[in-house]
Motif scaffolding. Structure first.
Motif, PDB file in Angstrom:
ATOM      1  N   GLN A   1      39.238  49.338  24.445  1.00 29.83           N
ATOM      2  CA  GLN A   1      39.465  47.939  24.777  1.00 29.83           C
ATOM      3  C   GLN A   1      38.806  47.657  26.123  1.00 29.83           C
ATOM      4  N   PRO A   2      38.008  46.597  26.208  1.00 22.72           N
ATOM      5  CA  PRO A   2      37.292  46.354  27.454  1.00 22.72           C
ATOM      6  C   PRO A   2      38.241  46.088  28.607  1.00 22.72           C
ATOM      7  N   ILE A   3      37.881  46.592  29.782  1.00 23.44           N
ATOM      8  CA  ILE A   3      38.685  46.389  30.986  1.00 23.44           C
ATOM      9  C   ILE A   3      38.047  45.265  31.777  1.00 23.44           C
ATOM     10  N   LEU A   4      38.764  44.167  31.887  1.00 21.99           N
ATOM     11  CA  LEU A   4      38.243  42.991  32.566  1.00 21.99           C
ATOM     12  C   LEU A   4      39.079  42.716  33.800  1.00 21.99           C
ATOM     13  N   GLY A   5      38.535  41.925  34.726  1.00 23.26           N
ATOM     14  CA  GLY A   5      39.326  41.611  35.909  1.00 23.26           C
ATOM     15  C   GLY A   5      38.692  40.538  36.757  1.00 23.26           C
ATOM     16  N   ILE A   6      39.543  39.675  37.295  1.00 20.86           N
ATOM     17  CA  ILE A   6      39.141  38.674  38.261  1.00 20.86           C
ATOM     18  C   ILE A   6      40.139  38.704  39.403  1.00 20.86           C
ATOM     19  N   GLY A   7      39.776  38.098  40.521  1.00 22.16           N
ATOM     20  CA  GLY A   7      40.673  38.060  41.664  1.00 22.16           C
ATOM     21  C   GLY A   7      40.520  36.754  42.420  1.00 22.16           C
ATOM     22  N   ILE A   8      41.559  36.420  43.186  1.00 23.17           N
ATOM     23  CA  ILE A   8      41.534  35.226  44.035  1.00 23.17           C
ATOM     24  C   ILE A   8      41.586  35.681  45.482  1.00 23.17           C
ATOM     25  N   ARG A   9      40.607  35.237  46.268  1.00 25.76           N
ATOM     26  CA  ARG A   9      40.576  35.539  47.690  1.00 25.76           C
ATOM     27  C   ARG A   9      40.978  34.307  48.476  1.00 25.76           C
ATOM     28  N   GLY A  10      41.771  34.512  49.496  1.00 27.36           N
ATOM     29  CA  GLY A  10      42.226  33.400  50.322  1.00 27.36           C
ATOM     30  C   GLY A  10      43.516  33.777  51.007  1.00 27.36           C
ATOM     31  N   ILE A  11      44.281  32.778  51.432  1.00 24.59           N
ATOM     32  CA  ILE A  11      45.556  33.040  52.103  1.00 24.59           C
ATOM     33  C   ILE A  11      46.559  33.560  51.088  1.00 24.59           C
ATOM     34  N   VAL A  12      47.090  34.748  51.347  1.00 25.55           N
ATOM     35  CA  VAL A  12      48.073  35.330  50.444  1.00 25.55           C
ATOM     36  C   VAL A  12      49.465  34.837  50.846  1.00 25.55           C
ATOM     37  N   ASN A  13      50.211  34.315  49.856  1.00 25.27           N
ATOM     38  CA  ASN A  13      51.576  33.820  50.095  1.00 25.27           C
ATOM     39  C   ASN A  13      51.606  32.802  51.245  1.00 25.27           C
ATOM     40  N   TYR A  14      50.866  31.734  51.082  1.00 21.11           N
ATOM     41  CA  TYR A  14      50.840  30.672  52.091  1.00 21.11           C
ATOM     42  C   TYR A  14      52.235  30.069  52.236  1.00 21.11           C
TER      43      TYR A  14
END
Length: 444
Positions: free
Chosen positions: A21-34
């Protein structure tokens, strides 16, 4: 790279797609737990980066918002296309309302959702979601009380102690807290009204509470004869002129079950069913009930433990629970079964005799195939078909190549052996030879 290597590479790649099964991933960069303290009509702007470490695909941008601040958040991008390792920016805007009635934390979430393309055969790659949290904290007022109810189940006809737990989240002392308690039956008829009292003094129906302090008030309820089941508790609280309502559930009659019957005889030399009949003594559904059965021989040695499937039992109904005991290596004789029934963090158990008897009919073993085994077999068959197809294709291509080579060589030989056209002199010489041959035949 020749055609054989290309085909083998394609086949191997296809097999890997089937097995992995393909391993995919995205992420969000910015202020964590604003985090920000609420201000009426505040305007907040935040920037985030969405980065991908997966094959190129669409990413959907969304958000979740608290009910009291619905419509306060906006994102400037709803969908984007990301290549592997690429990052794109999104801009988030919050316009907070002029008033929020409920103090405490209110959480927003910025979402990035993978939207991978469909693979061959209609299969879709793994879909994932990443979140980034934005918390707007609405300060508590000077006097702010929260409450909850704790009521342990009692037997029919037994007095129930109901605890009202109060927590003061404000920063000013509350001088007066009073509570009226109402009990409602399953048809939602009010059947009792009482006052909550101060611990240690049943005649004192009022307490005070300091900031950040937690206190209890008590209620004693004696259900009328014959009352049993689930009852709704409603508590109306007034503290320094502010009204608060707290609700909860009270149960009369312990939740309980009984083991009605068990298998008395089962067959030796096979995987046999062991049955337990369980009856509910409770007037509400018992959820997620299951059994564990431990088998012992005549000397008390533990032989095996088997577990049944999980079921819900309707009020005052009974149900047969089935588990499977492997008796292949056991001789006929007398054994003991320790039955444990699990429900609502409770256990009811009992010991019951069970006799192993000779098989009534010849035992025929049937292969057991789980869904996982079936899938493994299917994948192996596909792999074998692919390998066989490649071998057949290579043999066919090789044979065809050899035949074409033979045809080319044959053509060349025929071309070499082909006689040149006869000249006029050759034709005259041939005619004279034939004429002389005829004359010789006449003379003879």
């Amino acid at each position: 790279m020749n055609s054989k290597k290309i085909l083998m590479f394609i086949s191997s790649l296809f097999i890997l797609i089937l097995l992995c099964q393909p391993i995919l991933g995205i992420g969000i960069r910015g202020i964590v737990n604003y985090f920000q303290i609420y201000e009426p009509n505040a305007h907040i702007e935040l920037d985030y980066g969405v980065v991908s470490n997966m094959p190129p695909m669409d990413v959907v941008i969304g958000f979740e918002e608290p009910l009291e601040m619905k419509g306060s958040i906006k994102v400037d991008t709803e969908k984007m296309f990301l290549r592997t390792g690429e990052e794109k920016q999104i801009h988030v805007t919050l316009d907070l309302p002029s008033e929020v009635k409920t103090p405490g934390p209110h959480d927003f979430w910025v979402l990035a959702v993978e939207s991978p393309p469909k693979l061959r055969g209609g299969q879709v790659g793994a879909v994932g979601t990443v979140k980034s949290k934005i918390t707007i904290f609405v300060p508590y007022p000077g006097k702010y009380l929260r409450g909850k109810i704790e009521a342990k189940p009692v037997k029919e006809g037994e007095e129930m102690a109901i605890d009202l737990i109060l927590t003061h989240l404000g920063n000013e002392t509350i001088k007066s807290v009073k509570a009226i308690v109402e009990i409602y039956d399953p048809e939602d008829n009010r059947i009792a009204t009482m006052q909550a009292y101060q611990p240690g003094n049943k005649n004192d129906f009022e307490i005070s509470i300091k900031p950040k302090e937690t206190k209890k008030m008590y209620i004693d309820w004696l259900p009328a004869e014959g009352l049993k089941g689930k009852f709704r508790v409603r508590i109306l609280i007034n503290y320094d002129g502010i009204d608060l309502e707290v609700g909860g559930i009270a149960y009369v009659g312990y939740k309980n079950i009984e083991i009605i019957n068990t298998s008395k005889q089962v067959e030796a030399g096979t995987v046999t069913q062991y049955l337990v009949n369980i009856g509910s003594l409770w007037n509400d559904v018992l959820y997620d009930v299951f059994t564990d059965v431990t088998f012992f021989n005549s000397t008390g040695d533990e032989l095996d433990i088997v577990r049944s499937s999980r079921y819900d039992i309707l009020p005052f109904k009974s149900l047969w629970f089935r588990s499977y005991w492997n008796t292949r290596n056991l001789r006929p004789g007398n054994y003991t079964a320790l039955v444990k029934v699990y429900f609502d963090d409770m256990i009811v158990e009992g010991k019951y005799p069970v006799e192993l008897i000779e098989p009534i009919s010849p035992v025929t073993e049937k292969p057991f195939f789980s869904s996982t085994v079936i899938w493994v077999i299917v994948i192996i068959l596909i792999i074998l078909l692919l390998i066989g197809g490649n071998i057949f294709f290579f043999i066919f291509m090789k044979k065809k190549s050899e035949e074409e080579g033979k045809e080319k060589k044959t053509g060349k030989k025929e071309k070499v052996k082909k006689k040149k056209p006869k000249t006029k002199e050759d034709m005259e010489r041939s005619a004279e030879e034939e004429l002389a041959e005829l004359e010789k035949m006449d003379l003879d």
